[in-house]
Design an enzyme around this catalytic site. Sequence first.
Site, PDB file in Angstrom:
ATOM      1  CG  ASN A  30      80.312-156.990 -77.554  1.00  0.00           C
ATOM      2  OD1 ASN A  30      80.127-157.225 -76.536  1.00  0.00           O
ATOM      3  ND2 ASN A  30      80.188-155.480 -77.881  1.00  0.00           N
ATOM      4  CB  VAL A  39      74.248-152.049 -86.197  1.00  0.00           C
ATOM      5  CG1 VAL A  39      74.872-153.389 -85.759  1.00  0.00           C
ATOM      6  CG2 VAL A  39      72.709-151.960 -86.142  1.00  0.00           C
ATOM      7  CG  ASP A  40      76.507-153.632 -79.987  1.00  0.00           C
ATOM      8  OD1 ASP A  40      75.176-154.026 -79.337  1.00  0.00           O
ATOM      9  OD2 ASP A  40      77.432-154.071 -79.325  1.00  0.00           O
TER      10      ASP A  40
END
Length: 184
Positions: A30, A39-40
């Site tokens: 982000n 996934v982050d």
Amino acid sequence: MQITVKDVVISVKEGDITAWQGEMIVNASNSGLYGGGGVDGAIHRAGGPRIAEECAVIRRKQGGILPGEAALTTAGQLSFRGIIHTVGPIWKGGTAGEAAVLSRCYKSSLDLACAHGVQSLAFPNISTGIYSFPKDLACKTALESVIQYIRGKNPAELPLRQIDFICFESDNARLYEAMLGTYS
């Protein structure tokens, strides 16, 4: 499924990008570089607090990164040389230049990887989770962007030899495999 473009093998694999075997991975981040979901969050959890600390340094220096841009951190506890964080576009119906921004994510990430002499790189499915980018258009944009990038580079400028698209979901893996097959 895999193809070769100018000595670079491009393949699709289903699985967890944090378990991939290679030099560097790309994170679908982000703008604030805060570990989020998908996934982050998985990358931040697996890599430990050092990734978040380095993301905080980037935020202090430049206020985060804009959609389409990329930044590099170490990989924390993961075995990679580093993590390239890129910010994909939020889908707004296709009228706000979302595909062009997504394409820039791939180009920015590839530029960073090449600048650091990376030979193997893995991409997740950028923007297809909470950012709601249509999976088929995201797949087409990803593959076209990477293939055009490789074709446009002089071999001396291109250390990359392997690019893998790591799909966490089987429907994305099948989509990428089918579309990649059209480029062979």
